[in-house]
Enzyme design. Structure first.
Site, PDB file in Angstrom:
ATOM      1  N   ARG A   4       0.830  -1.210   0.000  1.00 29.78           N
ATOM      2  CA  ARG A   4       0.000   0.000   0.000  1.00 29.78           C
ATOM      3  C   ARG A   4       0.853   1.244   0.000  1.00 29.78           C
ATOM      4  O   ARG A   4       1.913   1.287   0.617  1.00 29.78           O
ATOM      5  CB  ARG A   4      -0.910  -0.007   1.230  1.00 29.78           C
ATOM      6  CG  ARG A   4      -1.842   1.191   1.288  1.00 29.78           C
ATOM      7  CD  ARG A   4      -2.715   1.146   2.496  1.00 29.78           C
ATOM      8  NE  ARG A   4      -1.974   1.541   3.687  1.00 29.78           N
ATOM      9  CZ  ARG A   4      -2.501   1.679   4.883  1.00 29.78           C
ATOM     10  NH1 ARG A   4      -3.776   1.437   5.080  1.00 29.78           N
ATOM     11  NH2 ARG A   4      -1.771   2.036   5.897  1.00 29.78           N
ATOM     12  N   CYS A  44       0.143   5.536   0.637  1.00 28.55           N
ATOM     13  CA  CYS A  44      -0.849   6.485   1.126  1.00 28.55           C
ATOM     14  C   CYS A  44      -0.290   7.880   0.910  1.00 28.55           C
ATOM     15  O   CYS A  44       0.830   8.177   1.335  1.00 28.55           O
ATOM     16  CB  CYS A  44      -1.144   6.246   2.609  1.00 28.55           C
ATOM     17  SG  CYS A  44      -2.434   7.330   3.263  1.00 28.55           S
TER      18      CYS A  44
END
Length: 120
Positions: free
Chosen positions: A97, A99
Site C-alpha cells: 500500500r 498512502c
C-alpha cells in the site's frame, strides 16, 4: 486481452480493467447511489472499500486477491482512522500500500484504488 468491468460512467474512465490475471480497479470515492457522501472518515473508508470489493467480485476476484492499493487522503490526520477500517477488510496479509495526501476530485476525504491478481 482486456475486459472492461463495471457500469459506464459520465467521466472518461473504466471502473476496472482485467488484463490476463490482473485486475486494475480505478479509484473509488465514497458516493452513495443518490450521490451523497457519508459523514466522517471511517464511514467514507468503509463505503470505498465495500465498493472496491463489489467491483472486484463482479470480475471474479475478492479482497484476498488484492495485491496493491493506493490510498488518497485529503488530510493525513485521518491516517489512523483509515487504518482501523482497512484492517477489517484486510485482517491478515494485507496488500502492499501507498498512502498520499491529495485533493480528491469530489468533496470526499478518501479515495482508494487497487490492483488484484489471480494465481495462474
Amino acid at each position: 486481452m482486456k475486459r472492461f468491468i463495471g457500469e459506464p460512467l459520465p467521466v472518461p474512465l473504466t471502473p476496472a480493467v482485467q488484463c490476463g490475471s490482473m485486475l486494475f480497479l480505478s479509484g473509488q470515492v465514497p458516493t452513495r447511489p443518490d450521490g451523497s457522501i457519508p459523514e466522517g472518515i471511517a464511514a467514507q473508508t468503509e463505503l470505498v472499500l465495500q465498493k472496491l470489493g463489489a467491483l472486484a467480485k463482479e470480475a471474479g476476484y475478492d479482497y484476498g486477491d488484492i495485491v496493491k492499493t493506493t490510498v488518497f487522503l485529503r488530510d493525513m490526520k485521518d491516517f489512523d482512522a483509515v487504518n482501523d477500517v482497512y484492517r477489517k477488510f484486510f485482517p491478515k496479509d494485507p496488500p502492499a500500500r501507498s498512502c498520499v495526501r491529495a485533493e480528491v476530485a469530489i468533496a470526499a476525504d478518501v479515495e482508494i484504488e487497487a490492483i488484484a491478481m489471480k494465481d495462474q
